[in-house]
Design a protein around this motif. Structure first.
Motif: not given
Length: 751
Positions: A386-412
């Motif tokens: 969240n860029n705090r101005d109403g926009t978002f930036s994808n940081v999955a690769s830089a954060s190491g979470v660009d997971v590839v799989g048959y994802v059926k559920g995510v929770v935090s």
């Protein structure tokens, strides 16, 4: 052959909305643009590459194929596929005719195959008759008892032909193979629909009533969805139960996965009824959506909604998600493009909001689907900062979470109590992931996550589905539940469930309950807790049925196959020691496919009710949603509405500790603010049961952005309070109460 679709609510989309405030409203251009994009993408779908939703076109293609000559084996397979497609498309009578033609063709051209193929063909025939019975009874004459296992009362079918014919076919199958559990299960269900269970079932084929007995005498909840105006009829989809207009009453937003299915908003009027406000809310054209999740992403005090699309539909179907911004005047606008979320079209059904970097603004993790072993273009998971101005930036690769799989559920959730939210990813067909939030200092590239699932002991089950963090034993540490989905052979699911009920051997997948040990690892306590059962869950969430302070679990079951007429299951938490099946006692055993589930106090009487969005994936597999009204009385409660200042305003991730005074000393309850499960959303306000408490000694609120603890005293039970992060005391708020009338003698299932 592209599908030609009409845009639902097309005329409405041109404008003429009225806001809840009474001011005239319009569908925003960005919302209209999204509606047009969704319609264009749907029109391009190739029915040959689409597993669901276009069954009518698939049936037409197969009919055309059958006009050409084919080798015998290929022709028979085409006939079977054609009959199945007709059933999925809702042409049940035509399907029965096609099944008879298939049988005649097999007997005439390949009689040696009939002995082998008969069970499959006859099961399809029985399923078609049961579907006919559903259409004529549960759908055309839906009522409070419809489809509730064990079926009785008003749920018994008045139009009996479909179930009667199904029984004839199923008995024939069992005469040839008495061990066919699929046929045995459906036979017992068919007798229930006619009111002839158990007496009308032969001892050989009977599944005894004791099989369905509840393990605790929970009072019966009544399905009042039709009475209050939320008996929404549709395919599988999502649901959010929350207060969208800040009037203290829980409203409801629902979606369905059909390409033309309109996302709908129902306002709680406070008089025992909901009003459909879809048009006035400016939602026209927002179609499709297998799931939704809510949050105040822009910190303006209004609950926004994210709609997720494309789950299960395969690589040929790529739809955008939608971020619906709540403008606070009763209307919503689609800001997906403006927010930078229209960057990658990927199939998904799951996402979670979290403030991973503690800056007070909610970020977004989206779990995308890439089928196991496929050669399709991969769709990595996405982490939007969240860029705090109403926009978002994808940081999955830089954060190491660009997971590839048959994802059926995510929770935090912050499983290791280090102040940073972590992410659990359920991947069907491979090891699940626990992405530990390592913060900004662990890697020169910036904020990083590390998969520690193996070390933590939470990689299973392999065939997994939805998931959630919750503190089931009230020890202050987040535990983890991961649903099993019974393997990949959808045709055997009802048989697997029957085997489990009858305590017969089955290799079907079970869900897992992992207890947090407090040292970064989890212990599998599924068996000890009584949850080692075959429950192929899709929708799932948790809440407190009886206000005893212990979190219970509701699992919505199903799969695309029409023959999967199995009950949704409710499990009561027995003081953190074990879970008790209370499905039939509480009247929760709905046989339609269960998807989004939300616990929330709809009538503001202090206990949690349960909404469940129903429906399947095939074009004709529609069902009515259910709202189970909680009959509990005299159990104390506390409601907290938290407002972050330094932390995110909707307080997602905030930890609550309630210190109670009881006759046996001090007792503690722990809650984390969030929407609950990964398929269906409970309200973000904390609704806490206080059964057995003599008073509230204190409430401690741990705010996620600062790590500071706010201690509140002087709170009374049976009250609602607003807690602001920078305030010195909680403020009591009056919440309008009202009654929803129920039958004088609610239906109860015998134990």
């Amino acid at each position: 052959m592209p599908r030609v679709l009409t845009v639902a609510f097309a005329a409405i989309a041109l404008g003429g909305m009225t806001a809840w405030t009474g001011e005239p409203g319009m569908v925003d251009p960005s919302t209209r643009e999204m509606g047009q994009l969704l319609a264009e993408l749907a029109a391009k779908v190739d029915p040959r590459k689409m597993p669901f939703q276009v069954d009518d076109l698939r049936a037409a293609m197969l009919a055309e194929d059958l006009t050409s000559p084919h080798p015998t084996s290929e022709r028979l397979q085409l006939r079977f596929s054609y009959a199945s497609a007709l059933l999925s498309a809702g042409r049940t009578s035509d399907s029965l005719t096609a099944i008879e033609a298939l049988k005649e063709d097999i007997v005439r051209s390949a009689p040696e195959r009939w002995g082998r193929d008969r069970p499959v063909v006859e099961l399809l025939k029985a399923t078609a008759y049961l579907r006919l019975a559903e259409e004529l009874n549960c759908h055309l004459a839906n009522n409070r008892d419809s489809c509730l296992l064990p079926i009785r009362g008003e749920g018994v079918h008045q139009k009996r032909e479909g179930a009667t014919r199904a029984i004839e076919v199923l008995k024939g199958i069992l005469d040839q193979d008495s061990d066919n559990l699929q046929a045995r299960w459906l036979l017992n269900v068919a007798h229930m629909t006619l009111g002839s269970y158990p007496e009308g079932v032969s001892p050989r084929d009977l599944i005894p009533p004791a099989t369905f007995a509840s393990e605790y005498p929970l009072p019966a909840f009544e399905n009042v969805a039709k009475q209050v105006g939320v008996d929404v009829y549709g395919l599988a989809g999502g649901a959010v139960l929350d207060d969208f207009d800040n009037d203290g009453r829980l409203d409801l937003m629902v979606s369905h996965s059909g390409f033309e299915d309109q996302t709908r908003l129902f306002r709680n009027q406070g008089d025992g009824r909901f009003e459909d406000r879809t048009e006035r809310a400016g939602l026209a054209g927002e179609t499709g959506g297998l799931n939704m999740t809510q949050a105040d992403y822009d910190n303006d005090g209004n609950v926004d909604v994210l709609v997720l699309r494309g789950g299960w539909m395969g690589p040929a179907v790529r739809f955008p998600l939608s971020l619906l911004r709540n403008k606070g005047n009763g209307t919503f606008t689609d800001v997906t493009k403006a927010a930078g979320l229209l960057t990658h079209l990927a199939p998904t059904q799951t996402a979670t909001w979290l403030d991973y970097d503690g800056d007070g603004w909610l970020d977004l993790f989206v779990g995308n689907e890439t089928r196991v072993g496929s050669f399709e273009e991969p769709s990595p998971c996405e982490l939007f900062h969240n860029n705090r101005d109403g926009t978002f930036s994808n940081v999955a690769s830089a954060s190491g979470v660009d997971v590839v799989g048959y994802v059926k559920g995510v929770v935090s959730g912050d499983y290791n109590n280090d102040g940073r939210p972590d992410v659990y990813v359920s991947i069907m067909g491979s090891d699940n992931l626990l992405l530990r939030n390592d913060g900004p200092a662990s890697d020169p590239r910036g904020w990083r996550f590390t998969n520690v699932a193996k070390e933590a002991g939470v990689t299973g089950p392999i065939s997994s589905f939805g998931t959630f963090f919750f503190d089931f034993d009230n020890d202050g540490r987040l535990d983890l539940f991961v649903a099993g989905w019974s393997g990949f052979d959808v045709k055997t699911m009802a048989a697997d469930v029957a085997a489990d009920y009858l305590r017969l051997p089955t290799s079907a997948e079970r869900g897992r309950l992992f207890r947090n040990k407090g040292d970064g690892t989890f212990e599998d306590v599924t068996r000890a807790a009584g949850l080692y059962r075959v429950v192929p869950a899709m929708g799932l969430n948790f809440g407190d049925l009886d206000n005893d302070g212990w979190l219970d679990v509701y699992l919505g079951t199903g799969n695309p196959d029409f023959g999967t007429l199995i009950p949704n299951r409710m499990f009561r938490n027995a003081e953190g020691r074990a879970f008790q099946d209370v499905t039939t006692a509480g009247n929760f055993g709905h046989l339609q496919k269960g998807h989004a589930i939300a616990f929330g106090d709809v009538d503001n009487d202090g206990d949690q009710d349960i909404f469940e969005e129903m429906g399947g994936a095939f074009l004709a597999d529609k069902a009515y949603s259910a709202l189970y009204l909680n009959p509990s009385e005299n159990n104390r409660w506390l409601r907290l509405e938290l407002e972050g200042v330094r932390s995110n305003r909707s307080a997602i991730g905030t930890r609550i500790k309630v210190e109670l005074k009881t006759g046996n000393g001090t007792r503690y309850l722990y809650r984390t603010v969030g929407s609950g499960g990964s398929f269906g959303c409970s309200p973000l306000r904390a609704e806490i049961g206080l059964k057995g408490a003599e008073g509230i000694a204190a409430v401690e609120v741990l705010w996620p952005a600062t790590g500071q603890v706010q201690r509140l005293t002087g709170l009374l039970s049976d009250r609602s309070y607003r807690v602001r992060e920078d305030a010195s005391a909680a403020v009591e708020v009056a919440r309008p109460g009202f009654k929803i009338k129920v039958r004088s003698s609610p239906r109860r299932a015998s134990n």
